[in-house]
Design an enzyme around this catalytic site. Structure first.
Site, PDB file in Angstrom:
ATOM      1  N   ARG A 140      34.126  30.726  27.395  1.00 43.70           N
ATOM      2  CA  ARG A 140      33.022  31.961  28.380  1.00 43.70           C
ATOM      3  C   ARG A 140      33.596  32.212  26.637  1.00 43.70           C
ATOM      4  O   ARG A 140      32.733  32.882  26.650  1.00 43.70           O
ATOM      5  CB  ARG A 140      33.713  32.048  29.118  1.00 43.70           C
ATOM      6  CG  ARG A 140      32.747  31.665  30.701  1.00 43.70           C
ATOM      7  CD  ARG A 140      33.464  32.693  31.575  1.00 43.70           C
ATOM      8  NE  ARG A 140      34.305  33.186  31.955  1.00 43.70           N
ATOM      9  CZ  ARG A 140      35.476  32.577  32.906  1.00 43.70           C
ATOM     10  NH1 ARG A 140      34.617  31.227  33.152  1.00 43.70           N
ATOM     11  NH2 ARG A 140      36.653  33.285  33.468  1.00 43.70           N
TER      12      ARG A 140
ATOM     13  N   ASN B 254      44.217  23.163  46.229  1.00 41.75           N
ATOM     14  CA  ASN B 254      45.884  22.782  47.042  1.00 41.75           C
ATOM     15  C   ASN B 254      46.038  24.203  48.159  1.00 41.75           C
ATOM     16  O   ASN B 254      46.315  23.423  48.815  1.00 41.75           O
ATOM     17  CB  ASN B 254      46.619  22.719  45.617  1.00 41.75           C
ATOM     18  CG  ASN B 254      46.071  22.999  44.822  1.00 41.75           C
ATOM     19  OD1 ASN B 254      46.012  24.129  44.371  1.00 41.75           O
ATOM     20  ND2 ASN B 254      46.905  22.193  43.829  1.00 41.75           N
ATOM     21  N   CYS B 255      46.385  25.287  47.510  1.00 43.69           N
ATOM     22  CA  CYS B 255      46.795  26.244  48.988  1.00 43.69           C
ATOM     23  C   CYS B 255      45.994  26.251  50.254  1.00 43.69           C
ATOM     24  O   CYS B 255      46.265  27.009  50.729  1.00 43.69           O
ATOM     25  CB  CYS B 255      46.379  27.610  48.295  1.00 43.69           C
ATOM     26  SG  CYS B 255      47.041  27.990  46.837  1.00 43.69           S
TER      27      CYS B 255
ATOM     28  N   LYS C  49      52.204  59.336  55.711  1.00 41.30           N
ATOM     29  CA  LYS C  49      53.557  58.996  54.697  1.00 41.30           C
ATOM     30  C   LYS C  49      53.521  57.430  55.306  1.00 41.30           C
ATOM     31  O   LYS C  49      53.567  57.213  56.049  1.00 41.30           O
ATOM     32  CB  LYS C  49      54.711  59.505  55.718  1.00 41.30           C
ATOM     33  CG  LYS C  49      54.917  60.698  54.776  1.00 41.30           C
ATOM     34  CD  LYS C  49      56.220  61.386  55.339  1.00 41.30           C
ATOM     35  CE  LYS C  49      56.571  63.166  55.369  1.00 41.30           C
ATOM     36  NZ  LYS C  49      58.271  62.969  55.857  1.00 41.30           N
TER      37      LYS C  49
ATOM     38  N   THR D  71      53.162  25.433  23.486  1.00 39.19           N
ATOM     39  CA  THR D  71      54.890  24.299  23.283  1.00 39.19           C
ATOM     40  C   THR D  71      55.657  24.729  22.296  1.00 39.19           C
ATOM     41  O   THR D  71      55.306  25.950  21.288  1.00 39.19           O
ATOM     42  CB  THR D  71      54.627  23.668  24.358  1.00 39.19           C
ATOM     43  OG1 THR D  71      53.823  22.829  22.733  1.00 39.19           O
ATOM     44  CG2 THR D  71      53.647  23.493  25.347  1.00 39.19           C
TER      45      THR D  71
ATOM     46  N   GLY E 214      50.503  27.338  34.413  1.00 34.78           N
ATOM     47  CA  GLY E 214      51.306  26.592  35.119  1.00 34.78           C
ATOM     48  C   GLY E 214      52.417  25.949  35.490  1.00 34.78           C
ATOM     49  O   GLY E 214      53.722  26.463  35.863  1.00 34.78           O
ATOM     50  N   ASP E 215      52.299  25.333  37.241  1.00 33.02           N
ATOM     51  CA  ASP E 215      54.098  24.679  37.737  1.00 33.02           C
ATOM     52  C   ASP E 215      54.790  24.268  36.807  1.00 33.02           C
ATOM     53  O   ASP E 215      55.900  24.439  36.878  1.00 33.02           O
ATOM     54  CB  ASP E 215      53.785  23.768  39.062  1.00 33.02           C
ATOM     55  CG  ASP E 215      52.791  24.835  39.696  1.00 33.02           C
ATOM     56  OD1 ASP E 215      52.738  25.915  39.877  1.00 33.02           O
ATOM     57  OD2 ASP E 215      52.992  23.925  40.998  1.00 33.02           O
TER      58      ASP E 215
ATOM     59  N   TYR F  52      44.195  56.648  53.815  1.00 32.86           N
ATOM     60  CA  TYR F  52      45.067  57.335  54.655  1.00 32.86           C
ATOM     61  C   TYR F  52      44.131  57.284  56.254  1.00 32.86           C
ATOM     62  O   TYR F  52      43.146  58.196  55.875  1.00 32.86           O
ATOM     63  CB  TYR F  52      46.381  58.180  54.534  1.00 32.86           C
ATOM     64  CG  TYR F  52      46.799  58.978  56.413  1.00 32.86           C
ATOM     65  CD1 TYR F  52      46.562  57.863  56.795  1.00 32.86           C
ATOM     66  CD2 TYR F  52      46.204  59.855  56.327  1.00 32.86           C
ATOM     67  CE1 TYR F  52      47.235  58.410  58.185  1.00 32.86           C
ATOM     68  CE2 TYR F  52      46.235  60.696  57.676  1.00 32.86           C
ATOM     69  CZ  TYR F  52      47.206  59.912  58.850  1.00 32.86           C
ATOM     70  OH  TYR F  52      47.076  60.257  60.146  1.00 32.86           O
TER      71      TYR F  52
END
Ligand code: FAD
Length: 569
Positions: free
Chosen positions: A39, A59-60, A454, A292, A301-302, A446
């Site tokens: 993009r 994957n989730c 509250k 890096t 990522g992970d 609320y």
């Protein structure tokens, strides 16, 4: 507590001539990076490699596919190879494993897993997003048929097939973290009886033990066998194909299948072999632009180590949100834009059989481990919406804040409704460096069916403000066993009779104004009630009449969970 700034890269932007971007790993971080980069820049050539058969899959969603909540596998495919090509002119090569990186020639080696052929591919920019692999400890039996980890669509397909073909009736889930508990829920959906083995004495390791206790109790009420505080020793096969998980203490837990969900480890092999720096926490070291130690290589990522914005320490956080955002930051950086990843604060949620547990920021145990002591915690147990409107469900909420500044350090909540909303609000406040005063002042939605005038978030902030202003000095629950203070329970007599803290005496709030002179003035008084509100009223009254009072935050409700978690006597 002030976070270190991430190491800033001094490398120049990519020269105009460098236009070939290769991405290793095509799911959360890799696919986000690829799509964002396109993009921003139509001129670069983008190739994305994944050793699996799919890219950009959910994957989730995998546990829910096992549980048949998602029954159509194709729903897990967020974007296909063709879509990447047509929409973004991104070439996707699946079943293509990247086996090495030669930084001197800027080439990677790709093995086509269908043919076994390898070939070099030149890059100008390389992005690593290979994720994290489920830990398979080197113990006897972990590779037996019927022992599964859950990482890919084929993994969950294999579990579904195993359950169906064997008519499986029982399962042992090793590991009581996010993925373990999501698998528990989904195996229950498949009508299996489920045993959980967890090495820690609690489930949900990111939570403090007393907050995880509500999850434990919920699992037990749902018929889950919990085996906590014991590790996996080995897995044995039995005649007929079923399995037995043998624990370190020698307990034998039978099951028709075993799910290994004991954590994940960053997939750093490629990076390590290429000489990229790996940090103390086992992830690739990156700067704030996700670059890096090689200026031509980014990682997201992970697989990376990032900064925890609260402790300032490096951490690995295998969650989809950070992976996606890091992919975007890397793309911006590659495209030459000024950008920065702000770090992580570990905002996470899990749902298990109707119960929700969520957390953000630091835990109390994490702060103690990191050596922080100047903080306080408050507990509260409000309804998720106004008590007079039908269906209010209790939320157990813990707020951790710095003293004396009142900076929000973390929050954890467990309940059935509205839990993640409160944690998301607090997470956002943390992101903007908010204090407990900001929570007290937060203007939130609320109407009776959604919240309260509250809101629990406001209440948490107000309670913490009371502590900081000296209106509500806190007693430390952990000192309960040793203190000489008088423990005063101000609930009504029938409530007191149905259970109370050992050594506590009962003087109901409704009688306090007429009977307070019975209390000794020469002793500290630790005041408690059901959830903390009446104790606060009582303590304010007594303090203004010359008594030394402290509050046991969260009241008897908190005491019960602390006791069950082994933290109070
Ligand atoms: P991944 O998404 O794992 O992608 C890495 C890809 O790289 C893989 O497809 C892999 O095959 C490929 N690869 C690895 N090495 C190579 C190589 N050498 N060559 C080619 N390809 C390679 N997070 C949440 O925030 N919320 C959740 O509810 C949640 N649920 C989850 C449930 C499950 C079952 C799992 C497994 C994870 C869950 N996560 C969740 C975590 C989340 O999915 C990850 O944090 C996120 O996907 C990490 O993105 P990534 O790009 O780093 O790695």
């Amino acid at each position: 507590m002030i976070p270190k700034t991430n190491r800033q890269s001094t490398a120049a932007l990519i020269p105009e001539t460098c236009r070939r971007v290769l991405i290793v790993g095509g799911v959360a971080g890799g696919a986000s990076c690829a799509a964002r980069l396109r993009r921003l820049d139509e001129s670069v050539e983008i190739l994305m490699f994944d050793r699996g058969p799919y890219v950009s899959f959910a994957n989730c969603g995998l546990p829910y596919y096992v549980g048949n909540v998602i029954s159509d596998e194709s729903k897990l495919l967020v974007a296909s190879r063709e879509m990447f090509h047509e929409r973004f002119n991104i070439e996707v090569q699946t079943e293509s494993e990247v086996t090495s990186i030669d930084r001197s020639t800027c080439t990677i080696t790709v093995r086509d897993l269908r043919t076994g052929h390898t070939r070099p591919e030149r890059y100008d920019v390389l992005v690593l997003s290979p994720g994290a692999a489920p830990i398979r400890p080197p113990l006897p039996g972990v590779d037996l048929p019927g022992v599964f980890a859950v990482r890919t669509i084929p993994d969950s397909r294999r579990i579904r097939t195993w359950i169906a073909e064997r008519n499986a009736k029982s399962a042992v889930v090793v590991g009581g973290g996010f993925i373990g508990l999501e698998m528990v829920e989904n195996l229950i959906h498949r009508e299996l009886s489920v045993t959980v083995l967890e090495k820690l004495p609690q489930v949900m390791p990111p939570l403090d033990p007393e907050m995880a206790q509500a999850v434990v109790e919920h699992l037990v009420t749902k018929g889950i066998q919990l085996h906590l505080g014991d590790g996996l020793a080995r897995i044995e096969g039995r005649d007929g194909g079923s399995l037995v998980v043998v624990t370190e203490s020698g307990v034998r837990l039978p099951g028709d299948l075993v799910i290994l969900a004991i954590g994940v480890r960053p997939e750093t092999m490629l990076a390590k072999n290429a000489g990229l720096e790996i940090g103390k926490r086992g992830g690739i070291v990156v700067d704030a632009q996700m670059r890096t130690t090689d200026p031509n290589i980014w990682a997201v990522g992970d697989v990376v180590e990032v900064q925890d914005v609260l402790t300032g320490q490096e951490t690995v956080l295998p969650l989809a949100g950070p992976a996606n955002r890091q992919g975007r930051v890397a793309a911006e950086s590659i495209a030459g834009r000024a950008t920065q990843f702000r770090g992580v604060q570990a905002t996470a949620v899990v749902g298990v059989l109707g119960l929700t547990a969520a957390s953000t920021g630091a835990s109390e145990k994490g702060l103690r481990r990191a050596g922080f002591t100047s903080f306080q915690t408050v507990y509260l147990h409000p309804g998720h919406h106004a008590g007079y409107y039908p269906g209010a469900r209790q939320i157990d909420l813990k707020l951790i804040f710095s003293v004396p500044e009142g900076r929000i350090l973390g929050a954890q909540a467990v309940g059935f409704e509205g839990v993640e909303k409160r944690i998301d609000v607090i997470a956002t406040a943390i992101q903007f460096g908010g204090t407990v005063h900001d929570l007290a002042e937060a203007e939130l939605c609320y109407a009776p069916q959604f919240g309260a005038a509250k809101d629990p978030v406001n209440l948490a902030g107000m309670l913490a403000e009371n502590v900081l202003k000296g209106d509500m000095p806190l007693a430390d629950w952990l000192d309960l066993g040793q203190t000489d203070a008088l423990v005063l329970d101000v609930r009504e007599a029938d409530e007191f009779a149905s259970g109370h803290i050992p050594k506590a005496i009962n003087l109901p709030l409704s009688q306090l104004r007429s009977r307070y002179a019975e209390l000794p003035k020469d002793r500290d008084i630790w005041v408690c009630c059901a959830v903390g509100q009446r104790a606060y009223f009582a303590a304010r009254f007594l303090t203004q009449h010359g008594y030394q009072t402290r509050n046991l935050t969260g009241g008897y409700t908190t005491y019960k969970t602390l006791k069950a978690a082994g933290l109070a006597q």
